[in-house]
Scaffold this active site. Sequence first.
Site, PDB file in Angstrom:
ATOM      1  N   HIS A  46      10.779   3.796   2.456  1.00  9.98           N
ATOM      2  CA  HIS A  46      11.666   4.043   1.311  1.00  9.98           C
ATOM      3  C   HIS A  46      12.947   3.222   1.441  1.00  9.98           C
ATOM      4  O   HIS A  46      13.432   2.636   0.462  1.00  9.98           O
ATOM      5  CB  HIS A  46      12.068   5.523   1.250  1.00  9.98           C
ATOM      6  CG  HIS A  46      10.929   6.481   1.058  1.00  9.98           C
ATOM      7  ND1 HIS A  46      10.599   7.438   1.978  1.00  9.98           N
ATOM      8  CD2 HIS A  46      10.052   6.638   0.039  1.00  9.98           C
ATOM      9  CE1 HIS A  46       9.578   8.162   1.536  1.00  9.98           C
ATOM     10  NE2 HIS A  46       9.213   7.681   0.365  1.00  9.98           N
TER      11      HIS A  46
ATOM     12  N   GLN B 188       1.156  15.291 -10.248  1.00 12.14           N
ATOM     13  CA  GLN B 188       0.321  14.259  -9.627  1.00 12.14           C
ATOM     14  C   GLN B 188      -0.486  14.753  -8.428  1.00 12.14           C
ATOM     15  O   GLN B 188      -1.192  13.970  -7.794  1.00 12.14           O
ATOM     16  CB  GLN B 188       1.169  13.047  -9.257  1.00 12.14           C
ATOM     17  CG  GLN B 188       2.076  13.224  -8.055  1.00 12.14           C
ATOM     18  CD  GLN B 188       2.971  12.017  -7.879  1.00 12.14           C
ATOM     19  OE1 GLN B 188       3.850  11.761  -8.695  1.00 12.14           O
ATOM     20  NE2 GLN B 188       2.760  11.243  -6.826  1.00 12.14           N
TER      21      GLN B 188
ATOM     22  N   MET C 299       9.417  10.810  -3.538  1.00 11.45           N
ATOM     23  CA  MET C 299       9.150  12.250  -3.434  1.00 11.45           C
ATOM     24  C   MET C 299       9.843  12.801  -2.182  1.00 11.45           C
ATOM     25  O   MET C 299       9.502  13.897  -1.708  1.00 11.45           O
ATOM     26  CB  MET C 299       7.644  12.518  -3.387  1.00 11.45           C
ATOM     27  CG  MET C 299       6.957  12.090  -4.680  1.00 11.45           C
ATOM     28  SD  MET C 299       5.501  13.046  -5.075  1.00 11.45           S
ATOM     29  CE  MET C 299       4.476  12.695  -3.656  1.00 11.45           C
TER      30      MET C 299
ATOM     31  N   SER D 188       5.014   9.719   4.251  1.00 10.39           N
ATOM     32  CA  SER D 188       5.423  11.112   4.467  1.00 10.39           C
ATOM     33  C   SER D 188       4.242  11.932   4.966  1.00 10.39           C
ATOM     34  O   SER D 188       4.408  12.901   5.697  1.00 10.39           O
ATOM     35  CB  SER D 188       5.943  11.708   3.159  1.00 10.39           C
ATOM     36  OG  SER D 188       6.966  10.886   2.647  1.00 10.39           O
ATOM     37  N   ARG D 189       3.042  11.557   4.574  1.00  3.88           N
ATOM     38  CA  ARG D 189       1.866  12.326   4.981  1.00  3.88           C
ATOM     39  C   ARG D 189       1.485  12.101   6.442  1.00  3.88           C
ATOM     40  O   ARG D 189       0.658  12.831   6.981  1.00  3.88           O
ATOM     41  CB  ARG D 189       0.680  12.025   4.062  1.00  3.88           C
ATOM     42  CG  ARG D 189       0.852  12.640   2.676  1.00  3.88           C
ATOM     43  CD  ARG D 189      -0.441  12.607   1.880  1.00  3.88           C
ATOM     44  NE  ARG D 189      -0.396  13.439   0.696  1.00  3.88           N
ATOM     45  CZ  ARG D 189       0.110  13.056  -0.487  1.00  3.88           C
ATOM     46  NH1 ARG D 189       0.604  11.846  -0.627  1.00  3.88           N
ATOM     47  NH2 ARG D 189       0.115  13.880  -1.510  1.00  3.88           N
TER      48      ARG D 189
HETATM   49  P1  AMP Z   1       6.640   8.464  -2.088  1.00 11.65           P
HETATM   50  O1  AMP Z   1       7.909   9.149  -1.693  1.00 11.65           O
HETATM   51  O2  AMP Z   1       5.588   8.497  -1.022  1.00 11.65           O
HETATM   52  O3  AMP Z   1       6.152   8.854  -3.453  1.00 11.65           O
HETATM   53  O4  AMP Z   1       7.014   6.924  -2.196  1.00 11.65           O
HETATM   54  C1  AMP Z   1       8.098   6.470  -2.964  1.00 11.65           C
HETATM   55  C2  AMP Z   1       8.070   4.964  -2.995  1.00 11.65           C
HETATM   56  O5  AMP Z   1       8.113   4.468  -1.657  1.00 11.65           O
HETATM   57  C3  AMP Z   1       6.795   4.401  -3.630  1.00 11.65           C
HETATM   58  O6  AMP Z   1       7.138   3.251  -4.393  1.00 11.65           O
HETATM   59  C4  AMP Z   1       5.970   4.030  -2.422  1.00 11.65           C
HETATM   60  O7  AMP Z   1       5.038   2.999  -2.684  1.00 11.65           O
HETATM   61  C5  AMP Z   1       7.041   3.565  -1.475  1.00 11.65           C
HETATM   62  N1  AMP Z   1       6.576   3.611  -0.073  1.00 11.65           N
HETATM   63  C6  AMP Z   1       5.977   4.658   0.558  1.00 11.65           C
HETATM   64  N2  AMP Z   1       5.631   4.306   1.813  1.00 11.65           N
HETATM   65  C7  AMP Z   1       5.989   3.012   1.978  1.00 11.65           C
HETATM   66  C8  AMP Z   1       5.893   2.076   3.051  1.00 11.65           C
HETATM   67  N3  AMP Z   1       5.337   2.379   4.215  1.00 11.65           N
HETATM   68  N4  AMP Z   1       6.387   0.826   2.853  1.00 11.65           N
HETATM   69  C9  AMP Z   1       6.957   0.475   1.652  1.00 11.65           C
HETATM   70  N5  AMP Z   1       7.075   1.313   0.614  1.00 11.65           N
HETATM   71  C10 AMP Z   1       6.601   2.569   0.762  1.00 11.65           C
END
Ligand code: AMP
Length: 297
Positions: free
Chosen positions: A37, A61, A30, A188-189
Amino acid sequence: MRVVTQVSDLRSLLNAWRRADDEVSFVPTMGNIHEGHLSLIEEARKRSDRIVSSIFVNPMQFDRPNDYGRYPRTFEEDKRQLQDAGVDLLFNPPAEVIYPRGFENSTYVDVPGITDILCGAHRPGHFRGVATIVCKLFNLVQPKLAVFGEKDYQQLLVVRRMVEDLNIPVEIVGAPTSREQNGLAMSSRNNYLSDAERQQAALIFQLMCETAEQVIAGSRDYKILEAKAKQVLAEDGFEPDYFSILTLEGLNTPSDMSPPDELVVLVAAHLGQARLIDNLPIHQYTALAESKASHAS
Ligand code: AMP
């Protein structure tokens, strides 16, 4: 790196790679790209010829509209980071491309059972949104494999279950959680946290480690361990949604006979403006503790 926003452009590039027999891996995000990421991209690079990533803040979502509106959008910086990481193709569709009839009127995917608990119980409709967008993106990209973070452990299991149930021919790879120095899982949060709260948020990792240690030491009173940890969080100013010790395999309640290394500690808690989620598989805690011990000696 090519950046495309339309399905037709995505398909024509992918067709060319397919004709060349290139193996394609996929990393959906996202946006607001961070090291977590990038670690997924690295994992994808090891396993394929071409990497497709996507940035799509998926309205379906989000259970609270203001959370969707304020989600950090940092496209130019994200693009630079993904390009530097070796992504070949970035898919960044507007919402109308993904949901031409609006997401409320779109066909959806519900994964039963595993979505009833933890984040599913606290965020109604969240996993429907996740399963639907992942299914749509898999149909669009048709990758050989897709990499997801263990950081969102329940999400990883939901995606695995969906792929299995719907016979989607995509291999799902889980990658370990990237953390800040103090143990806080990157997210990101975390942008919603003040500097002081970022320090305070390290308590989540500390409590997961302490709980893992107690389980390894033989404690089987999971309910008491969970309640104690929730109390410590609440006393420190967090609003915990859950602190749970469950089986790694299917997120079931463990029995007294469950081996510790088949369990995982999972947490969700609000702190200030952020809802933080994290988890620690107990076998990872063991590995962490062993590597610390070997560095110390
Ligand atoms: P998001 O952009 O938060 O929807 O995350 C995209 C992908 O990155 C998802 O598969 C998450 O599980 C993964 N992700 C987010 N934060 C982390 C982190 N700290 N370590 C590893 N993978 C992450």
